[in-house]
Design an enzyme around this catalytic site. Structure first.
Site, short mmCIF file in Angstrom:
data_model
loop_
_atom_site.label_atom_id
_atom_site.label_comp_id
_atom_site.label_asym_id
_atom_site.label_seq_id
_atom_site.Cartn_x
_atom_site.Cartn_y
_atom_site.Cartn_z
N HIS A 141 3.00 109.06 -70.07
CA HIS A 141 4.23 109.41 -69.84
C HIS A 141 4.08 111.06 -70.59
O HIS A 141 4.41 111.78 -69.50
CB HIS A 141 5.36 108.90 -71.00
CG HIS A 141 6.60 108.57 -70.86
ND1 HIS A 141 7.50 107.91 -70.89
CD2 HIS A 141 6.97 109.95 -70.31
CE1 HIS A 141 8.71 107.86 -70.26
NE2 HIS A 141 8.23 109.26 -70.20
N ASP B 292 12.31 103.71 -61.86
CA ASP B 292 11.16 104.25 -62.04
C ASP B 292 12.72 105.08 -63.54
O ASP B 292 13.02 104.39 -64.62
CB ASP B 292 11.81 105.72 -62.05
CG ASP B 292 11.01 106.61 -62.94
OD1 ASP B 292 9.70 107.18 -62.18
OD2 ASP B 292 11.41 107.26 -64.25
N LYS C 143 5.98 103.77 -67.26
CA LYS C 143 4.78 104.79 -68.20
C LYS C 143 4.39 104.14 -69.66
O LYS C 143 5.30 103.20 -70.04
CB LYS C 143 6.24 105.90 -68.38
CG LYS C 143 6.56 106.54 -66.70
CD LYS C 143 7.21 107.57 -67.03
CE LYS C 143 8.96 107.84 -65.55
NZ LYS C 143 10.10 107.25 -65.78
N TYR D 212 11.71 104.20 -72.82
CA TYR D 212 13.73 103.73 -72.33
C TYR D 212 14.36 102.38 -72.98
O TYR D 212 15.01 102.35 -73.15
CB TYR D 212 13.56 103.86 -70.86
CG TYR D 212 13.15 104.88 -70.01
CD1 TYR D 212 12.80 106.56 -70.75
CD2 TYR D 212 13.22 105.42 -69.13
CE1 TYR D 212 12.57 106.98 -69.45
CE2 TYR D 212 12.75 106.19 -67.71
CZ TYR D 212 12.32 107.26 -68.52
OH TYR D 212 11.93 108.61 -68.17
P1 NDP Z 1 19.43 113.90 -63.36
O1 NDP Z 1 19.45 115.14 -63.34
O2 NDP Z 1 18.94 113.03 -62.89
O3 NDP Z 1 21.48 113.60 -64.40
C1 NDP Z 1 22.06 112.34 -64.40
C2 NDP Z 1 22.97 112.35 -65.70
O4 NDP Z 1 23.58 113.57 -64.31
C3 NDP Z 1 23.91 111.73 -66.41
O5 NDP Z 1 24.62 112.52 -66.80
C4 NDP Z 1 24.90 111.53 -64.34
O6 NDP Z 1 26.20 110.88 -64.91
C5 NDP Z 1 24.91 113.07 -63.70
N1 NDP Z 1 25.20 112.19 -62.59
C6 NDP Z 1 24.02 111.52 -61.67
N2 NDP Z 1 24.76 112.26 -60.27
C7 NDP Z 1 25.49 112.56 -60.83
C8 NDP Z 1 26.42 113.22 -59.51
N3 NDP Z 1 26.07 112.91 -58.00
N4 NDP Z 1 27.42 113.88 -59.53
C9 NDP Z 1 27.72 114.70 -61.16
N5 NDP Z 1 26.94 114.30 -61.55
C10 NDP Z 1 25.40 113.27 -61.81
O7 NDP Z 1 18.75 113.37 -65.19
P2 NDP Z 1 18.11 112.05 -65.84
O8 NDP Z 1 17.13 112.78 -67.05
O9 NDP Z 1 18.00 111.18 -65.75
O10 NDP Z 1 16.11 112.34 -64.41
C11 NDP Z 1 16.61 111.73 -63.78
C12 NDP Z 1 15.40 110.78 -63.80
O11 NDP Z 1 14.20 110.78 -63.76
C13 NDP Z 1 16.01 109.76 -65.19
O12 NDP Z 1 16.35 108.73 -65.20
C14 NDP Z 1 13.80 108.72 -65.47
O13 NDP Z 1 13.55 108.28 -64.65
C15 NDP Z 1 13.07 110.39 -65.15
N6 NDP Z 1 12.79 110.93 -66.11
C16 NDP Z 1 11.73 111.07 -66.08
C17 NDP Z 1 10.90 112.45 -67.40
C18 NDP Z 1 9.44 112.16 -67.60
O14 NDP Z 1 8.83 112.40 -69.02
N7 NDP Z 1 8.25 111.24 -67.18
C19 NDP Z 1 11.58 113.30 -68.20
C20 NDP Z 1 13.42 112.64 -67.83
C21 NDP Z 1 13.73 111.82 -66.89
P3 NDP Z 1 26.68 109.18 -65.05
O15 NDP Z 1 25.18 108.56 -65.75
O16 NDP Z 1 27.41 109.35 -66.24
O17 NDP Z 1 26.97 109.15 -63.99
#
Ligand code: NDP
Length: 279
Positions: free
Chosen positions: A109, A46, A76, A51
């Site tokens: 988006h 995704d 998006k 981004y």
């Molecule tokens: P997430 O809820 O996926 O959380 C990501 C964060 O959690 C990062 O800081 C990561 O750290 C940490 N993390 C991931 N896995 C673990 C784990 N197993 N244990 C502890 N910490 C963990 O947040 P996102 O906002 O990235 O959402 C996911 C996806 O949703 C996005 O990447 C995007 O594709 C989508 N999205 C879409 C939006 C929209 O408006 N349509 C808005 C926001 C997100 P690290 O990377 O340092 O390991």
């Protein structure tokens, strides 16, 4: 390797229920991060024009040696491109960045309902794109029921998905229910609330009992509720952990207890008022 369940969208396209999100992955690191996810077994990525890392996703897919047809790619439309001609051009830009001749799913988006652009016009542009076959499915993101209702009333295509913020502190069930009623799959963004839910005592208790991490319990909760998820991580161990969700099950009581953690707490903007347009 775990077998990821799939869902069938309202136009017949099949989507893996678990993918890999690349929001806030540095464009310079996106190729390696995405390659790592593909190595672990993810087959759904995704990304978004916003981004700035579609090119890295495309590079990773080509470098992986995996056939393009085996990977589900979503991108998006960015907020500056809601007018028809701009949307068509921006979509071409997305394919150029990915170096692919199609995406599996293309989304608006944000609806930007308080600005002078109209997401109904944008949606009709996405219908044109879908008619060319270069987006196998089209959908929306951050649409509230009122926004979805306008698309249902004023256009001929029901969005395949609505990608919205969902996690235990924002269960967003009203928007999910509207989707379910109209055959629109919910994709849950920020599924672990960017880490904010991971120390929750209810999740910790369940995690200790089932022998999994609180992240895995949370992600499993989404899967059992039927939503599509794509947790983001640039940490290999977490990328593996987030993929390892299919050898345990939460009880109905666990699912209910996690859903009851709802506090209506957003990590991101409110779709009814978000009006950011990049200059
Ligand atoms: P997430 O809820 O996926 O959380 C990501 C964060 O959690 C990062 O800081 C990561 O750290 C940490 N993390 C991931 N896995 C673990 C784990 N197993 N244990 C502890 N910490 C963990 O947040 P996102 O906002 O990235 O959402 C996911 C996806 O949703 C996005 O990447 C995007 O594709 C989508 N999205 C879409 C939006 C929209 O408006 N349509 C808005 C926001 C997100 P690290 O990377 O340092 O390991």
């Amino acid at each position: 390797m775990s077998t990821v369940p799939t869902l069938t969208l309202n136009n017949g396209v099949v989507i893996p229920q678990l993918g890999f999100g690349v929001y806030q992955v540095d464009p310079a690191e996106t190729k390696d991060a995405t390659l790592a996810a593909l190595e672990v077994g993810y087959r759904h990525i995704d990304t978004a024009e916003m981004y700035g890392n579609e090119a890295g996703v495309g590079e990773a897919i080509r470098a992986s040696g995996i056939d393009r047809s085996e990977i589900f790619v979503t991108s998006k439309l960015n907020n500056g491109f809601h007018r028809r001609d701009d949307a068509l051009k921006a979509f071409d830009g997305t394919l150029d960045e990915l170096k692919s001749d199609y995406v599996d799913l293309f989304l608006i988006h944000w609806p930007l309902p308080t600005t002078d652009v109209d997401y109904v016009e944008t949606w009709k542009a996405l219908e044109e794109i879908a008619a060319t076959g270069r987006a196998k499915a089209i959908g929306v993101s951050n649409f509230q029921p009122a926004h979805l209702q306008r698309l249902l009333d004023e256009t001929g295509t029901v969005p395949a998905v609505n990608q919205i913020e969902v996690h235990p502190y924002l269960v967003n069930d009203e928007v999910r229910a509207f989707g379910e009623q109209h055959g629109i799959v919910t994709e849950a963004w920020s599924p672990i609330a960017q880490g904010k839910v991971l120390d929750d005592p209810t999740l910790t208790e369940i995690a200790e009992r089932v022998g999994k991490s609180t992240a895995q319990v949370t992600l499993r909760w989404h899967v059992q509720r039927g939503d599509v998820i794509f947790p983001k991580s640039v940490t290999r161990k977490r990328v593996e952990e987030n993929f390892d969700l299919f050898d345990f099950e939460l009880t109905d009581a666990d699912v209910t207890a996690i859903t009851a953690l709802d506090k209506g707490e957003r990590t991101g903007p409110d779709p009814d008022t978000f009006d950011y347009i990049p200059s």
